[in-house]
Design a protein around this motif. Structure first.
Motif, PDB file in Angstrom:
ATOM      1  N   SER A   7      14.823 -36.178   3.209  1.00 59.78           N
ATOM      2  CA  SER A   7      14.774 -35.491   1.921  1.00 59.78           C
ATOM      3  C   SER A   7      15.511 -34.168   2.061  1.00 59.78           C
ATOM      4  O   SER A   7      15.617 -33.616   3.160  1.00 59.78           O
ATOM      5  N   ARG A   8      15.968 -33.622   0.955  1.00 56.89           N
ATOM      6  CA  ARG A   8      16.663 -32.331   0.973  1.00 56.89           C
ATOM      7  C   ARG A   8      15.709 -31.160   0.752  1.00 56.89           C
ATOM      8  O   ARG A   8      16.131 -30.011   0.798  1.00 56.89           O
ATOM      9  N   ALA A   9      14.454 -31.422   0.512  1.00 56.01           N
ATOM     10  CA  ALA A   9      13.488 -30.349   0.269  1.00 56.01           C
ATOM     11  C   ALA A   9      13.340 -29.476   1.505  1.00 56.01           C
ATOM     12  O   ALA A   9      13.336 -29.972   2.632  1.00 56.01           O
ATOM     13  N   LYS A  10      13.236 -28.172   1.297  1.00 53.88           N
ATOM     14  CA  LYS A  10      13.152 -27.230   2.414  1.00 53.88           C
ATOM     15  C   LYS A  10      11.936 -27.526   3.288  1.00 53.88           C
ATOM     16  O   LYS A  10      12.025 -27.517   4.520  1.00 53.88           O
ATOM     17  N   SER A  11      10.797 -27.797   2.677  1.00 56.14           N
ATOM     18  CA  SER A  11       9.583 -28.062   3.459  1.00 56.14           C
ATOM     19  C   SER A  11       9.747 -29.332   4.290  1.00 56.14           C
ATOM     20  O   SER A  11       9.279 -29.400   5.431  1.00 56.14           O
ATOM     21  N   PHE A  12      10.410 -30.329   3.741  1.00 59.52           N
ATOM     22  CA  PHE A  12      10.654 -31.563   4.478  1.00 59.52           C
ATOM     23  C   PHE A  12      11.541 -31.283   5.681  1.00 59.52           C
ATOM     24  O   PHE A  12      11.275 -31.753   6.785  1.00 59.52           O
ATOM     25  N   ASP A  13      12.592 -30.504   5.485  1.00 62.94           N
ATOM     26  CA  ASP A  13      13.515 -30.173   6.568  1.00 62.94           C
ATOM     27  C   ASP A  13      12.792 -29.429   7.693  1.00 62.94           C
ATOM     28  O   ASP A  13      12.988 -29.735   8.860  1.00 62.94           O
ATOM     29  N   LEU A  14      11.948 -28.469   7.351  1.00 62.83           N
ATOM     30  CA  LEU A  14      11.192 -27.724   8.360  1.00 62.83           C
ATOM     31  C   LEU A  14      10.276 -28.657   9.148  1.00 62.83           C
ATOM     32  O   LEU A  14      10.198 -28.590  10.376  1.00 62.83           O
ATOM     33  N   LEU A  15       9.593 -29.521   8.433  1.00 57.99           N
ATOM     34  CA  LEU A  15       8.665 -30.460   9.061  1.00 57.99           C
ATOM     35  C   LEU A  15       9.422 -31.469   9.928  1.00 57.99           C
ATOM     36  O   LEU A  15       9.006 -31.779  11.047  1.00 57.99           O
ATOM     37  N   ALA A  16      10.565 -31.948   9.440  1.00 52.05           N
ATOM     38  CA  ALA A  16      11.367 -32.919  10.192  1.00 52.05           C
ATOM     39  C   ALA A  16      11.882 -32.312  11.493  1.00 52.05           C
ATOM     40  O   ALA A  16      11.771 -32.932  12.560  1.00 52.05           O
TER      41      ALA A  16
END
Length: 129
Positions: free
Chosen positions: A82-91
């Motif tokens: 996903s491109r969502a910032k929270s998703f990127d941090l979690l990934a």
């Protein structure tokens, strides 16, 4: 670390094409589950959960392959990015935890179960999830 660490874990299991009797399959499943639990606890101890409170909480699913000595083959892969910032941090934090905890000695200690344990799929969920 923010909040309580919550990590869902699943291990993709393939028993191959050989016939397995029901009683043997149950014993094998219990062994595989115990090893999966050890892998999960190891990764959980290495995971620094990012602060995603400002964004919608996410779950990240990561797939990776283990060699017979417990090292990671290739690079862990995010499933459905996903491109969502929270998703990127979690990934990113999830992949760092997987790499940081390698090698997974429990794989090398159980060579007879390697085929059932070599492919791992793990879900990381932020505490808000």
């Amino acid at each position: 670390m923010v909040g309580r660490a919550v990590m869902a874990f699943s291990l993709a299991i393939s028993l191959g094409t050989s016939a397995v009797q029901a009683s043997d399959k149950k014993a094998l499943d219990l062994q595989v589950q115990a090893i999966a639990q050890k892998i999960r606890l190891s990764i959980q101890a290495c995971w620094n959960i990012p602060d995603t409170r400002k964004d919608i909480a996410r779950t990240v699913t990561v797939k990776f392959k283990l060699d017979k000595d417990g090292t990671i083959i290739g690079k862990p892969e995010i499933i459905k990015p996903s491109r969502a910032k929270s998703f990127d941090l979690l990934a990113k934090s999830s992949i760092r935890a997987i790499i940081r905890c390698a090698p997974y000695d429990v794989i090398a200690e159980n060579p007879a179960l390697y085929d059932e344990l070599k492919d791992v799929i793990i879900n990381f969920s932020s505490p808000e999830n």
